[in-house]
Design an enzyme around this catalytic site. Structure first.
Site, PDB file in Angstrom:
ATOM      1  N   THR A  11       0.831  -1.213   0.000  1.00  0.00           N
ATOM      2  CA  THR A  11       0.000   0.000   0.000  1.00  0.00           C
ATOM      3  C   THR A  11       0.865   1.263   0.000  1.00  0.00           C
ATOM      4  O   THR A  11       0.719   2.125  -0.866  1.00  0.00           O
ATOM      5  CB  THR A  11      -0.932   0.000   1.237  1.00  0.00           C
ATOM      6  OG1 THR A  11      -1.653  -1.227   1.244  1.00  0.00           O
ATOM      7  CG2 THR A  11      -1.893   1.165   1.216  1.00  0.00           C
ATOM      8  N   VAL A  31      13.960  19.544  -5.394  1.00  0.00           N
ATOM      9  CA  VAL A  31      15.305  18.987  -5.180  1.00  0.00           C
ATOM     10  C   VAL A  31      16.346  19.726  -6.027  1.00  0.00           C
ATOM     11  O   VAL A  31      17.499  19.889  -5.629  1.00  0.00           O
ATOM     12  CB  VAL A  31      15.304  17.466  -5.528  1.00  0.00           C
ATOM     13  CG1 VAL A  31      16.707  16.886  -5.471  1.00  0.00           C
ATOM     14  CG2 VAL A  31      14.388  16.706  -4.571  1.00  0.00           C
ATOM     15  N   LYS A 100       6.731   2.642  11.762  1.00  0.00           N
ATOM     16  CA  LYS A 100       6.847   3.129  13.154  1.00  0.00           C
ATOM     17  C   LYS A 100       7.350   2.070  14.128  1.00  0.00           C
ATOM     18  O   LYS A 100       7.991   2.381  15.121  1.00  0.00           O
ATOM     19  CB  LYS A 100       5.515   3.692  13.658  1.00  0.00           C
ATOM     20  CG  LYS A 100       4.331   2.783  13.483  1.00  0.00           C
ATOM     21  CD  LYS A 100       3.526   3.204  12.310  1.00  0.00           C
ATOM     22  CE  LYS A 100       2.568   2.114  11.893  1.00  0.00           C
ATOM     23  NZ  LYS A 100       1.729   2.501  10.780  1.00  0.00           N
ATOM     24  N   GLU A 124       9.039  10.762   8.822  1.00  0.00           N
ATOM     25  CA  GLU A 124       7.856  11.623   8.988  1.00  0.00           C
ATOM     26  C   GLU A 124       6.547  10.826   8.924  1.00  0.00           C
ATOM     27  O   GLU A 124       5.606  11.073   9.683  1.00  0.00           O
ATOM     28  CB  GLU A 124       7.858  12.695   7.886  1.00  0.00           C
ATOM     29  CG  GLU A 124       6.686  13.650   7.930  1.00  0.00           C
ATOM     30  CD  GLU A 124       6.667  14.490   9.195  1.00  0.00           C
ATOM     31  OE1 GLU A 124       7.534  15.342   9.360  1.00  0.00           O
ATOM     32  OE2 GLU A 124       5.757  14.282  10.032  1.00  0.00           O
ATOM     33  N   VAL A 127       4.396   8.797  12.023  1.00  0.00           N
ATOM     34  CA  VAL A 127       3.466   9.361  13.013  1.00  0.00           C
ATOM     35  C   VAL A 127       2.486  10.298  12.317  1.00  0.00           C
ATOM     36  O   VAL A 127       2.896  11.216  11.606  1.00  0.00           O
ATOM     37  CB  VAL A 127       4.209  10.147  14.122  1.00  0.00           C
ATOM     38  CG1 VAL A 127       3.214  10.717  15.128  1.00  0.00           C
ATOM     39  CG2 VAL A 127       5.228   9.272  14.822  1.00  0.00           C
ATOM     40  N   GLY A 129       0.462   9.788   9.849  1.00  0.00           N
ATOM     41  CA  GLY A 129       0.268   9.615   8.401  1.00  0.00           C
ATOM     42  C   GLY A 129       0.727  10.832   7.627  1.00  0.00           C
ATOM     43  O   GLY A 129       1.918  11.161   7.592  1.00  0.00           O
ATOM     44  N   ASP A 196       0.031   0.311  18.056  1.00  0.00           N
ATOM     45  CA  ASP A 196       0.454   1.233  16.996  1.00  0.00           C
ATOM     46  C   ASP A 196       0.549   2.662  17.555  1.00  0.00           C
ATOM     47  O   ASP A 196       1.531   3.372  17.335  1.00  0.00           O
ATOM     48  CB  ASP A 196      -0.560   1.151  15.831  1.00  0.00           C
ATOM     49  CG  ASP A 196      -0.237   2.109  14.712  1.00  0.00           C
ATOM     50  OD1 ASP A 196       0.676   1.830  13.925  1.00  0.00           O
ATOM     51  OD2 ASP A 196      -0.894   3.174  14.637  1.00  0.00           O
ATOM     52  N   LYS A 200       3.935   5.227  18.049  1.00  0.00           N
ATOM     53  CA  LYS A 200       3.961   6.616  17.577  1.00  0.00           C
ATOM     54  C   LYS A 200       4.193   7.570  18.756  1.00  0.00           C
ATOM     55  O   LYS A 200       4.870   8.591  18.626  1.00  0.00           O
ATOM     56  CB  LYS A 200       2.638   6.940  16.876  1.00  0.00           C
ATOM     57  CG  LYS A 200       2.464   6.157  15.568  1.00  0.00           C
ATOM     58  CD  LYS A 200       1.040   6.204  15.076  1.00  0.00           C
ATOM     59  CE  LYS A 200       0.873   5.515  13.732  1.00  0.00           C
ATOM     60  NZ  LYS A 200      -0.529   5.332  13.338  1.00  0.00           N
TER      61      LYS A 200
HETATM   62  N1  HSE Z   1      -2.908   1.397  11.101  1.00  0.00           N
HETATM   63  C1  HSE Z   1      -2.428   2.718  11.158  1.00  0.00           C
HETATM   64  C2  HSE Z   1      -3.608   3.639  11.502  1.00  0.00           C
HETATM   65  C3  HSE Z   1      -1.829   3.115   9.846  1.00  0.00           C
HETATM   66  O1  HSE Z   1      -4.733   3.184  11.389  1.00  0.00           O
HETATM   67  O2  HSE Z   1      -3.385   4.772  11.887  1.00  0.00           O
HETATM   68  C4  HSE Z   1      -1.122   4.431   9.850  1.00  0.00           C
HETATM   69  O3  HSE Z   1      -0.076   4.451  10.764  1.00  0.00           O
END
Ligand code: HSE
Length: 406
Positions: A11, A31, A100, A124, A127, A129, A196, A200
């Site tokens: 993805t 750049v 992460k 970056e 954390v 997205g 998760d 983060k």
């Molecule tokens: N599974 C994570 C979320 C993906 O739902 O935030 C992004 O870090």
């Protein structure tokens, strides 16, 4: 030309290739020369894909190609991703990642290796997205002492909680939808049990304090115990339920970091953050509160953050993009000693006994207690976490739900 390699064509990896392809002009302009995806490493082949000719299966091709100066690690996990990252940095190639788990576990070591080899390790996308929060903390907060960070950092759980709240939807159904939309981790336990968010939080806390933070030392609770009954009470009490990452840096430098569902006043800035969106509130000692909001998960927002790191690395070849995260460990505050208020749910028949155990009396006007169906819910007075847990243990089955108050 800056040649890059993408590790993992899932993805996020395919998103990085797409972002670099679609925004080629913008990216190359930033750049100062063309950014070209030379290799895509994956175990699979992708017949018919427009980049099928770039797909390779041997990491050594990338490692040995001196033309490749930036590697995007979008594989996930801490196995091959860790080994490849170390080898790439060891060879002086910068690495940009959305991983992460790897950053939280091995960030200290990988950052030191990047500095030693005059290249960069950037993360970056790990954390928030697509929210550019890490770069902001490292550039715009340099004159501030960060005293707190409070955030909604997981899109999947925020999506689930939002649907449960607004549509009274079944938890498992909504989780399935989140997985289908590509938000959830491969193992949904990492999302719903808060792991998760915990990773983060460790990354944010490390950047806020400049110290290494062990994610295993962060107290973590997920959302699997939150029920539709909790939402009914929350609505009656003009509150919302959110899974929050809480980081507090004390005057003495000690760090409080935790992840748990919280009841927020409906008017709180984070209460309005719904669906897959994330938001991070950073509080500086001079600046006060600042709020950053955006898509916390999903292919293109996450890939955009990785691509921004690629631009930074490409602009900084031969030197390290510095990150204020040292090898010294942060001293942690024991969550058990923290005083706060809690929301408690009990059966109507035990309302008096349970409320009296916390307040010494039964008085809904004092505890803000309300009846809802066959249950009674109220707020405790300020109490240390450890004392609250002790009382809950004594009350046993009489307590059917509990959530912290923000
Ligand atoms: N599974 C994570 C979320 C993906 O739902 O935030 C992004 O870090």
């Amino acid at each position: 030309m800056v040649n890059i390699a993408v590790l993992g064509y899932g993805t996020v990896g395919s998103g990085v290739v797409e972002v670099i392809g679609r925004n080629q002009e913008q990216i190359s302009g930033s750049v100062g020369e063309e950014v070209f995806v030379k290799y895509i490493l994956d175990l699979r082949d992708f017949p018919g894909d427009i980049y099928e000719d770039r797909v390779i299966h041997d990491f050594n091709v990338i490692l040995e190609d001196e033309e490749v100066s930036v590697v995007c690690e979008t594989m996930g996990g801490v196995g091959a991703a860790y080994r490849f990252t170390k080898e790439a940095l060891g060879a002086g190639k910068s690495v940009c990642t959305s991983n992460k788990e790897l950053v939280a576990r091995h960030g200290t070591e990988l950052l030191a290796l990047a500095a030693e080899k005059h290249c960069s390790y950037m993360f970056e996308a790990s954390v928030g997205g697509g929210i550019p929060i890490l770069r902001t903390i490292q550039t715009s907060f340099t004159a501030e002492r960060i005293v707190a960070i409070t955030g909604i950092l997981n899109g999947t759980t925020n999506y689930i909680l939002s649907k449960m709240e607004t549509e009274h939807a079944d938890y498992h159904e909504v989780l399935k939808q989140a997985q289908e939309l590509g938000y959830a981790e491969r193992n949904p336990e990492a999302d719903v049990e808060g792991y998760d968010t915990c990773r983060k939080t460790a990354i944010l806390a490390a950047l806020a304090t400049g110290r290494a933070v062990d994610s295993e030392e962060i107290y973590t609770e997920g959302i699997s115990a939150v029920t539709l009954a909790d939402f009914e009470f929350a609505a009656r009490m003009n509150r919302r339920i959110k899974l929050l990452a809480c980081v507090r840096v004390q005057e003495d430098g000690k760090l409080l970091a935790m992840v748990a569902p919280f009841l927020l006043p409906a008017g709180h800035s984070l209460a309005a953050v719904g669906d897959v969106f994330n938001a991070v509130m950073v509080t500086g000692n001079m600046l006060g509160d600042t709020l950053f909001y955006g898509r916390g998960a999903g292919k293109l927002p996450t890939a955009s953050a990785v691509a921004a790191d690629v631009v930074d690395c490409a602009r900084s070849q031969g030197r390290t993009v510095m990150c204020g995260w040292s090898e010294q460990k942060a001293a942690m505050v024991d969550v058990a000693e923290i005083k706060r208020r809690f929301f408690v749910r009990t059966h109507a028949a035990t309302a008096e006994a349970v409320e009296s155990a916390f307040w010494g009396k039964f008085d809904a006007a004092v505890s803000e207690g309300v009846y809802c169906g066959e249950e009674y819910g109220f707020f405790t007075p300020m109490i240390k976490e450890k004392d609250f847990e002790k009382k809950c243990g004594e009350l046993g089955n009489a307590i059917s739900g509990k959530i912290r108050l923000l």
